[in-house]
Design an enzyme around this catalytic site. Structure first.
Site, PDB file in Angstrom:
ATOM      1  N   LYS A  44      50.226  44.021  30.795  1.00  0.00           N
ATOM      2  CA  LYS A  44      50.307  42.055  30.536  1.00  0.00           C
ATOM      3  C   LYS A  44      49.073  41.948  30.978  1.00  0.00           C
ATOM      4  CE  LYS A  44      51.254  44.708  35.388  1.00  0.00           C
ATOM      5  NZ  LYS A  44      52.571  44.782  36.342  1.00  0.00           N
ATOM      6  N   TYR A 277      22.364  32.193  48.743  1.00  0.00           N
ATOM      7  CA  TYR A 277      23.285  31.428  49.531  1.00  0.00           C
ATOM      8  C   TYR A 277      23.597  32.155  50.899  1.00  0.00           C
ATOM      9  CZ  TYR A 277      23.748  28.294  45.524  1.00  0.00           C
ATOM     10  OH  TYR A 277      24.205  27.807  44.233  1.00  0.00           O
TER      11      TYR A 277
HETATM   12  C1  LIG Z   1      52.569  46.466  36.152  1.00  0.00           C
HETATM   13  C2  LIG Z   1      53.675  47.267  36.001  1.00  0.00           C
HETATM   14  C3  LIG Z   1      54.075  48.704  35.703  1.00  0.00           C
HETATM   15  C4  LIG Z   1      52.955  49.648  35.579  1.00  0.00           C
HETATM   16  O1  LIG Z   1      52.193  49.751  36.471  1.00  0.00           O
HETATM   17  P1  LIG Z   1      51.311  50.532  36.646  1.00  0.00           P
HETATM   18  O2  LIG Z   1      50.634  51.247  38.197  1.00  0.00           O
HETATM   19  O3  LIG Z   1      49.852  50.030  36.538  1.00  0.00           O
HETATM   20  O4  LIG Z   1      51.248  52.001  35.726  1.00  0.00           O
HETATM   21  C5  LIG Z   1      55.193  49.611  35.746  1.00  0.00           C
HETATM   22  N1  LIG Z   1      56.331  48.636  35.419  1.00  0.00           N
HETATM   23  C6  LIG Z   1      56.144  47.003  35.916  1.00  0.00           C
HETATM   24  C7  LIG Z   1      57.395  45.847  36.262  1.00  0.00           C
HETATM   25  C8  LIG Z   1      54.926  46.114  36.410  1.00  0.00           C
HETATM   26  O5  LIG Z   1      54.730  45.242  36.619  1.00  0.00           O
END
Ligand SMILES: *Cc1c(COP(=O)(O)O)cnc(C)c1O
Length: 389
Positions: A44, A277
């Site tokens: 993702k 800044y």
């Molecule tokens: C992002 C996500 C994962 C992976 O989590 P990690 O801690 O990066 O391994 C697994 N399951 C779901 C539902 C997620 O949203």
């Protein structure tokens, strides 16, 4: 992407090098840790900023048999790139592209009755039943169906739709709240409730292909959570889920991304010179300043103003003053590296450079956010694309 790399050696303002050999090695390590469970590589958010399609391909080459995304659009992009294995996506909103998702053969995470009803409608007239995976909220308090009446109703509705040939319940699943804090009492409580909710559904006649709850930290620390499938994200990218779980090296993982920039200017300044800044840094004496041409538009956290570490010419330097939109400055303490010297913000750490975890600490966040937030203006340069031998 507004800048393009033609080859990894092309000089560039900044680049995020993504080592696909490291990614494949991480997937193999996770498979070995998964007690025989299948591995889902979670890709993702553009593979946590690493580039979804090349990372997904590399993960599959290394034996990940599932890919996971949050949104359906992310899953469609994998299909469009020719990734035709199992792909699951779980973040849906009403009116989502259900029919396209069914036709694309995606596995659909379902957390509530509204979603199941929309799927059943979309599945009428589709070529094949929708693959649905019922998600139980075992304690995260986020997405997922509550235990008790809600779960009973969702299971019953899914079984009715399955009997009508409109859906196939391929999975039962959940997600941990505190797996990155080994020993947290919620972990055992969630596992117990997950087993109960699975047993209830199976007792009513659900025959899932996969039951799953483990994310990266659970995969690495909690074998009893592995069930049929583990959903690993951050560990695929070689980053430890949290310092409490161990360092990448201790976990046998290798960070995949190296973020570097080409020093744009080195100059002498007198003592008492304000930098950037707000003049939050003032040179304590005559010194040299180096301009690093990346800023918060590139995902460098402004919260790391005055704290973020950078390796320049063999030495750790610290962001001097504020991170601006496109650039920040480091005090080089009189050293005179040439313009064009590579400044390494983070990488595996093996060349003495800081890690994403170091930046997380500097910015008061988690390493997940450091890699995921790197902006689209920074080209991803994938190296070791072809598996060796
Ligand atoms: C992002 C996500 C994962 C992976 O989590 P990690 O801690 O990066 O391994 C697994 N399951 C779901 C539902 C997620 O949203």
């Amino acid at each position: 992407m507004t800048e393009r790399a033609t080859a990894p050696t092309t000089p560039l303002r900044a680049r995020a090098e993504v080592d696909l050999a490291a990614l494949r090695a991480n997937v193999r390590t996770l498979r070995a840790r998964a007690s025989g469970a299948a591995v889902m590589a979670v890709v993702k958010s553009d593979a946590y900023g690493h580039g979804a399609v090349p990372c997904a391909r590399a993960a599959v080459e290394a034996g990940a048999t599932w890919l996971g995304t949050a949104t359906p659009e992310e899953a469609f992009a994998l299909r469009a790139a020719g990734l035709d294995g199992r792909v699951m996506c779980w973040l849906w909103t009403p009116g989502g592209p259900w029919r396209e998702a069914i036709d694309a053969g995606l596995d659909l995470g379902v957390s509530g009755m509204w979603a199941l009803r929309e799927i059943v409608e979309a599945a009428r007239g589709a070529r094949a039943p929708a693959r649905v995976q019922l998600k139980a909220d075992t304690g995260l308090g986020r997405n997922g169906c509550q235990p008790g009446e809600d779960w009973a109703a969702l299971v019953a509705e899914a079984l009715r739709a399955e009997a009508d040939g409109l859906v196939r319940v391929t999975g039962l699943w959940s997600h941990f709240a505190c797996a990155d804090e080994p020993g947290h009492p919620s972990i055992a409580a969630q596992l117990t409730l997950f087993r109960e909710m699975v047993a209830y559904a199976e007792g009513r006649g659900v025959r899932p292909e996969v039951r799953h709850i483990a994310n990266s930290p659970a995969t690495l620390t909690l074998p009893e959570s592995h069930f049929d499938l583990v959903r690993t994200g951050i560990a695929v990218y070689g980053i430890s889920p949290s310092p409490e779980v161990g360092s990448s090296a201790e976990l046998g993982l290798r960070p995949v991304m190296t973020l570097s920039a080409s020093v744009a200017l080195v100059k002498h300044v007198p003592g008492g010179h304000g930098v950037g800044y707000g003049h939050h840094y003032v040179t304590p004496g005559a010194t040299t300043l180096g301009l690093v041409p990346v800023g918060y538009a590139d995902g460098i956290p402004r919260h790391a103003s005055g704290t973020g570490p950078v390796l320049v010419d063999g030495k750790w330097r610290t962001v001097a003053g504020r991170v601006a939109m496109d650039q920040f400055v480091v005090d080089l303490g009189g050293d005179e590296p040439e313009a064009g010297t590579r400044a390494v913000l983070f990488g595996p750490g093996e060349g003495g450079e800081p890690t994403a975890e170091d930046w997380a600490q500097a910015a008061g966040t988690i390493a997940y956010e450091i890699v995921t937030r790197i902006g689209t203006r920074v080209p991803r340069v994938h190296v070791n694309e072809a598996p060796a031998g």
